[in-house]
Scaffold this motif. Structure first.
Motif, PDB file in Angstrom:
ATOM      1  N   ALA A 231       0.707  -1.482   0.046  1.00 33.38           N
ATOM      2  CA  ALA A 231       0.356  -0.346   0.044  1.00 33.38           C
ATOM      3  C   ALA A 231       0.634   1.297   0.321  1.00 33.38           C
ATOM      4  CB  ALA A 231      -1.025  -0.164   1.152  1.00 33.38           C
ATOM      5  N   ALA A 232       0.307   2.190  -1.003  1.00 33.14           N
ATOM      6  CA  ALA A 232       1.194   2.854  -0.758  1.00 33.14           C
ATOM      7  C   ALA A 232       0.394   4.549  -1.104  1.00 33.14           C
ATOM      8  CB  ALA A 232       2.646   3.518  -1.967  1.00 33.14           C
ATOM      9  N   GLU A 233       0.104   5.941  -1.590  1.00 37.23           N
ATOM     10  CA  GLU A 233      -0.218   7.246  -1.806  1.00 37.23           C
ATOM     11  C   GLU A 233      -0.025   7.017  -3.869  1.00 37.23           C
ATOM     12  OE1 GLU A 233      -0.357  10.988  -1.115  1.00 37.23           O
ATOM     13  OE2 GLU A 233      -0.253  10.074   1.002  1.00 37.23           O
ATOM     14  N   GLN A 234      -1.261   6.486  -4.369  1.00 36.51           N
ATOM     15  CA  GLN A 234      -0.904   6.076  -5.681  1.00 36.51           C
ATOM     16  C   GLN A 234      -1.722   7.296  -6.620  1.00 36.51           C
ATOM     17  OE1 GLN A 234       0.678   3.010  -6.774  1.00 36.51           O
ATOM     18  NE2 GLN A 234      -0.065   2.232  -4.372  1.00 36.51           N
ATOM     19  N   SER A 235      -1.258   7.848  -7.889  1.00 32.67           N
ATOM     20  CA  SER A 235      -1.363   8.669  -8.943  1.00 32.67           C
ATOM     21  C   SER A 235      -1.637   8.060  -9.559  1.00 32.67           C
ATOM     22  CB  SER A 235      -0.884   9.570  -8.508  1.00 32.67           C
ATOM     23  OG  SER A 235      -1.069  10.416  -8.987  1.00 32.67           O
ATOM     24  N   PHE A 236      -2.722   7.428 -10.769  1.00 30.46           N
ATOM     25  CA  PHE A 236      -2.911   7.762 -11.945  1.00 30.46           C
ATOM     26  C   PHE A 236      -3.065   8.682 -13.202  1.00 30.46           C
ATOM     27  CE2 PHE A 236      -4.105   2.860 -12.228  1.00 30.46           C
ATOM     28  CZ  PHE A 236      -3.564   2.835 -11.048  1.00 30.46           C
ATOM     29  N   TRP A 237      -2.945   8.710 -14.333  1.00 29.10           N
ATOM     30  CA  TRP A 237      -3.324   9.446 -15.567  1.00 29.10           C
ATOM     31  C   TRP A 237      -4.110   9.146 -16.292  1.00 29.10           C
ATOM     32  CZ3 TRP A 237       1.516  11.770 -18.319  1.00 29.10           C
ATOM     33  CH2 TRP A 237       2.359  10.565 -18.814  1.00 29.10           C
ATOM     34  N   MET A 238      -4.981   9.671 -17.692  1.00 26.77           N
ATOM     35  CA  MET A 238      -5.428   9.291 -18.359  1.00 26.77           C
ATOM     36  C   MET A 238      -4.964   9.227 -20.223  1.00 26.77           C
ATOM     37  SD  MET A 238      -8.411   8.051 -17.318  1.00 26.77           S
ATOM     38  CE  MET A 238      -9.436   8.349 -18.197  1.00 26.77           C
ATOM     39  N   LYS A 239      -3.432   9.646 -20.151  1.00 26.24           N
ATOM     40  CA  LYS A 239      -2.822   9.837 -21.333  1.00 26.24           C
ATOM     41  C   LYS A 239      -3.205   8.313 -22.249  1.00 26.24           C
ATOM     42  CE  LYS A 239       1.385  10.445 -23.661  1.00 26.24           C
ATOM     43  NZ  LYS A 239       3.139  10.868 -22.530  1.00 26.24           N
ATOM     44  N   ASP A 240      -3.572   8.736 -23.100  1.00 30.46           N
ATOM     45  CA  ASP A 240      -4.407   7.456 -23.909  1.00 30.46           C
ATOM     46  C   ASP A 240      -4.879   6.848 -24.018  1.00 30.46           C
ATOM     47  OD1 ASP A 240      -1.541   8.373 -26.204  1.00 30.46           O
ATOM     48  OD2 ASP A 240      -0.784   6.979 -24.895  1.00 30.46           O
ATOM     49  N   THR A 241      -6.153   6.907 -22.981  1.00 25.40           N
ATOM     50  CA  THR A 241      -6.833   6.372 -22.561  1.00 25.40           C
ATOM     51  C   THR A 241      -8.269   6.960 -22.804  1.00 25.40           C
ATOM     52  OG1 THR A 241      -5.715   5.522 -20.621  1.00 25.40           O
ATOM     53  CG2 THR A 241      -8.455   5.472 -21.012  1.00 25.40           C
ATOM     54  N   TYR A 242      -8.842   6.282 -23.816  1.00 27.98           N
ATOM     55  CA  TYR A 242      -9.594   6.966 -24.544  1.00 27.98           C
ATOM     56  C   TYR A 242     -11.525   6.772 -23.871  1.00 27.98           C
ATOM     57  CZ  TYR A 242      -6.353   6.340 -28.455  1.00 27.98           C
ATOM     58  OH  TYR A 242      -5.063   6.209 -29.562  1.00 27.98           O
ATOM     59  N   ILE A 243     -11.102   6.037 -23.017  1.00 25.40           N
ATOM     60  CA  ILE A 243     -12.944   6.252 -22.651  1.00 25.40           C
ATOM     61  C   ILE A 243     -12.544   5.814 -20.633  1.00 25.40           C
ATOM     62  CG2 ILE A 243     -13.325   4.521 -23.879  1.00 25.40           C
ATOM     63  CD1 ILE A 243     -12.618   1.674 -21.108  1.00 25.40           C
TER      64      ILE A 243
END
Length: 184
Positions: free
Chosen positions: A110-122
Motif C-alpha cells: 500500500a502506498a499513495e497512488q496516482s493515475f492519469w488518462m494519457k492515451d486512454t480513450y474512455i
C-alpha cells in the motif's frame, strides 16, 4: 421550341438511368476487387479496418461489497495488471468496455497512488482500495486522454478501473469493500 420542351424530361430520364447504370457497374467492379483480394491479389484496395484497441481478457472476478449490510452491490469480470508493464499499459488505447468488465491493478504494498488518462480513450471511475480491500477514495468521470494527476489521497494497494458513472449507477462508495478471485 415545343419539341425541345418535350425532349427535356426525356433527356433527364435518360441521364438518370445512365448514371444509375454507371454506379451499379462501379459497384460490381468494387465487388470484383474484393474477390481478387481474397484470391491473393494484393493490388486491390484492402477492406476497411476498425481499431477497437486491445481486447478484454478475463483473468478473474471481482465483487463490490456494501459497507452497511455486506450485500454484493455488483460483480464484474476483471483483467489483472500486476507487473510494472501491465500497470503502465492499463486500459490505454481501449475504445470501449462493458459495465460487466473492469481492470484490477495490484501493487506489492500500500502506498499513495496516482493515475492519469494519457492515451486512454474512455472515461473511467478510478477506485482506490487499501490493503484491507476497503475503498479509500474514488476519482469519478475522468477526462479521456488527460495528463492530469488523479491521486488516491490515501494509501492504496489495489486500484479498480471501471466505466465512468459505474460507481453512481451501482452505489459504490467510500468504505465499501472488494473481494476478487483470479482464474487459474
Amino acid at each position: 421550341m415545343r419539341f425541345v420542351k418535350m425532349l427535356l424530361p426525356a433527356t433527364k430520364w435518360i441521364l438518370n438511368v445512365t448514371f444509375c447504370l454507371y454506379i451499379a457497374g462501379c459497384g460490381n467492379r468494387a465487388s470484383h476487387s474484393t474477390e481478387n483480394t481474397s484470391a491473393g491479389n494484393t493490388a486491390a484496395t484492402p477492406p476497411a479496418v476498425t481499431d477497437n484497441g486491445p481486447q478484454f481478457k478475463k483473468e478473474g472476478e471481482l465483487s463490490f461489497i456494501s459497507k452497511t449490510n455486506n450485500d454484493t452491490l455488483r460483480k464484474i469480470d476483471i483483467e489483472i495488471a500486476e507487473t510494472d508493464d501491465e500497470r503502465a499499459q492499463g486500459l490505454m488505447r481501449r475504445r470501449s468496455m462493458s459495465d460487466e468488465q473492469g481492470m484490477l491493478f495490484i501493487f506489492s504494498e500500500a502506498a499513495e497512488q496516482s493515475f492519469w488518462m494519457k492515451d486512454t480513450y474512455i472515461s473511467l471511475d478510478i477506485i482506490y482500495i487499501d490493503d484491507k480491500k476497503e475503498i479509500v477514495s474514488i476519482q469519478k468521470y475522468t477526462t479521456p486522454q488527460s495528463e492530469e494527476s488523479l491521486p488516491s489521497y490515501k494509501k492504496a494497494q489495489y486500484v479498480v478501473e471501471v466505466n465512468a458513472g459505474f460507481c453512481d449507477k451501482y452505489h459504490i462508495a467510500f468504505g465499501d469493500r472488494i473481494a476478487f478471485t483470479k482464474q487459474p
